[in-house]
Design an enzyme around this catalytic site. Structure first.
Site, PDB file in Angstrom:
ATOM      1  N   GLU A 107       0.824  -1.203   0.000  1.00 34.06           N
ATOM      2  CA  GLU A 107       0.000   0.000   0.000  1.00 34.06           C
ATOM      3  C   GLU A 107       0.864   1.261   0.000  1.00 34.06           C
ATOM      4  OE1 GLU A 107      -3.373  -0.047   0.006  1.00 34.06           O
ATOM      5  OE2 GLU A 107      -3.535   2.142   0.039  1.00 34.06           O
ATOM      6  N   ASP A 108       1.927   1.264   0.792  1.00 31.95           N
ATOM      7  CA  ASP A 108       2.626   2.517   1.094  1.00 31.95           C
ATOM      8  C   ASP A 108       4.025   2.652   0.507  1.00 31.95           C
ATOM      9  OD1 ASP A 108       0.431   3.121   2.591  1.00 31.95           O
ATOM     10  OD2 ASP A 108       1.326   2.591   4.519  1.00 31.95           O
TER      11      ASP A 108
END
Ligand code: MN
Length: 577
Positions: A107-108
């Site tokens: 996600e990051d």
């Protein structure tokens, strides 16, 4: 170190260094002592576990999150490490801990699922992918119903995804004070609405209690502080009476030859508050405690003998006695619950369980995952026939509109449930107030669709009669009695709501189609043409397809709703091919 694709996009050398460092971490060439407490905890549960794999996953996550900070100002890696530690303390398997360490990387960071799979294998990649998808829906703009649907689907793929999500939320709530107030409320409310019911359904009381209290703190800060103060006052009081009860019980159990531990467990704050309806006056050591009897022999008979001993000592409150051994809860919890009155007039709770069930009753599903090797663990969490609620949710979630799903799942997961039986004696758990229709749709959609009547304990009842706990229900099918709009006003389960809505929609479509077809037939008849001929020649179907309708009924329905102009349609039907 600079991340690729950021401000340094043009700087190829920095990119290459970044990827080389990732390679080193992934190859196990990076030593980071801060992972060692996690490794030790994991080895305590699983002495032969692959510690190198855990260190490698940590080093990769450490590199990927390098430079990112939590709201608390700490390096980001502290978060996945804490999540993995929560799961390690519960005895989870290595793959789950690896996935927990990497759960925010896709996600990051620039890391992709493909790279993750190549580095750590399919099992870990599936879990991280599941957590990532859940995160997107929880913090995105998707409706809560959609989030619920994703949680159910994630659970179906692998329940460990939900366990990681729960541990993730526990840590986020532990550090919630660093978020701005409006976010605190939003996250706490979402946890109470969406995650706590799942924690309960999975039987993971150990995490559920902590989530309960953290949400309580942020959603009802005043009540929370008052409860803390009242509990502290109760703690400071003289405990000799409570200790006397425990001693007495130990002696009597020994007389009955039941080998058991008798422990005093303090209730968690939210339970202290809610069990007394928020009335915190005069809390004493009894009110903040439960007495837990853990029988050592793995035999339910000892539980009942212990219960007999307890009821012989103190008068039980009959309405409060619950036998979750003979009539299990919807999750994996098996215990006897009783509330008794002491000679002093004080009322207190006693729980009786076997030592073997104790772990399951605290950790639920996790007890099975932790005991199994990875492959078995997966099966243990994905194909549990006793998790009937999950099977049921899966059966109907695909057909439900997101809003219906949410409403339905909330009722289904709510704490007020009752147990009913089929004619064959199979258990069917339903929310309180559920009707024969709910029963029918819960057992099978066909039973709901064909509903004609119901025999409850041998007597014919009306469709809206609420069932009672322990009812035996037989659904009669056949004929053509339903559905009716009014049914939606009294059904309680999502299954029934979805089933009825679907049938009503189908019936409306049929009626509109019949009306449309009559108009087409009349229009053609004016020109001396029989619709039946047009239909049987295949021309009508061909025209429907050409206009983009799946079948004739859909076309006629469009005429009925005047989405298709009757004149145009007749022209098309009569046009030479
Ligand atoms: Mn996270």
């Amino acid at each position: 170190m600079a991340k690729p694709g950021s401000a340094d996009r043009a700087d190829g050398a920095a990119d290459r260094m970044w990827w080389r460092a990732l390679n080193d971490a992934s190859a196990g060439r990076v030593v980071l002592p801060e992972v060692e407490p996690l490794v030790r905890e994991h080895l305590r549960w699983h002495p032969h576990a692959d510690a190198a794999l855990l260190r490698r996953a940590h080093a990769v996550a450490h590199h990927l999150h390098d430079g990112q900070l939590r709201k608390s100002g700490e390096p980001y890696i502290t978060h996945p490490r804490a999540v993995a530690t929560i799961l390690a303390e519960l005895g989870m398997d290595t793959a789950t801990l690896v996935a927990a360490l990497l759960h925010d990387t896709v996600e990051d960071t620039p890391f992709t699922i493909g790279q993750l799979r190549a580095d750590f294998g399919d099992e870990v990649a599936v879990m991280v992918d599941g957590v990532t998808k859940l995160d997107r829906s929880m913090y995105g703009e998707a409706a809560a119903g959609e989030t619920f649907r994703k949680m159910v689907l994630a659970a179906a793929a692998d329940l460990r995804v939900l366990l990681i999500k729960l541990a993730d939320r526990v840590h986020n709530l532990r550090t919630l004070r660093f978020q701005p107030p409006h976010k605190q409320r939003k996250i706490a409310q979402g946890t109470r609405d969406l995650l706590i019911p799942f924690a309960e359904r999975l039987g993971v009381y150990h995490l559920k209690r902590e989530l309960d209290d953290l949400c309580f703190e942020f959603l009802e800060p005043e009540a929370y502080r008052a409860t803390v103060a009242a509990r502290d006052t109760a703690r400071a009081q003289d405990r000799s009476e409570l200790d006397g009860v425990v001693e007495h019980l130990r002696a009597v159990l020994a007389e009955f030859r039941v080998k058991a531990d008798v422990l005093v467990k303090e209730r968690h704050l939210h339970s202290i508050h809610s069990s007394r309806g928020g009335d915190l006056a005069n809390l004493d050591p009894f009110a903040i405690s439960r007495i837990s009897v853990v029988v050592k022999r793995d035999d339910y008979r000892d539980c009942y003998i212990a219960l007999g001993a307890i009821h012989g000592l103190w008068r039980p409150l009959p309405a409060r006695f619950k036998d979750f051994i003979a009539v299990p809860k919807y999750n994996l919890y098996r215990a006897l619950h009783t509330v008794v009155v002491h000679s002093s007039g004080r009322v207190f709770d006693v729980l009786v369980r076997t030592a073997a069930e104790y772990r399951v009753s605290e950790f639920g599903l996790i007890a099975y995952v932790a005991d199994a090797t990875s492959a078995d663990g997966r099966r243990a969490v994905t194909h549990r026939p006793d998790l009937e609620w999950l099977r049921r949710l899966l059966a109907w979630q695909g057909q439900a509109d997101a809003q219906d799903l949410l409403a339905g799942v909330r009722t289904d997961l709510g704490p007020d449930s009752m147990v009913t039986f089929t004619r064959e004696g199979d258990l069917v758990t339903l929310p309180k107030g559920a009707t024969p229709l709910d029963f029918a749709y819960t057992v099978a959609p066909e039973l709901g669709d064909g509903y004609m009547g119901a025999l409850v304990d041998g007597r014919l009842v009306s469709v809206s009669t609420p069932l009672r706990d322990g009812s035996k229900v037989e659904i009669l099918t056949g004929g053509d009695s339903g559905p009716s709009e009014s049914w939606l006003t009294f059904v309680k389960t999502g299954q029934a709501r979805v089933g009825i809505t679907r049938r009503l929609a189908r019936r409306r479509l049929e009626e509109t189609a019949a009306h449309g077809r009559t108009r087409v037939a009349a229009e053609l008849l004016d020109r001396g043409i029989d619709l039946i001929e047009v239909e049987s020649s295949g021309v009508a179907t061909a025209v429907a397809r050409r206009l983009g309708y799946p079948d004739l009924d859909a076309l006629y329905a469009a005429v009925g709703t005047e989405n298709v102009d009757l004149g145009d349609l007749v022209t098309a039907l009569l046009a030479p091919r």
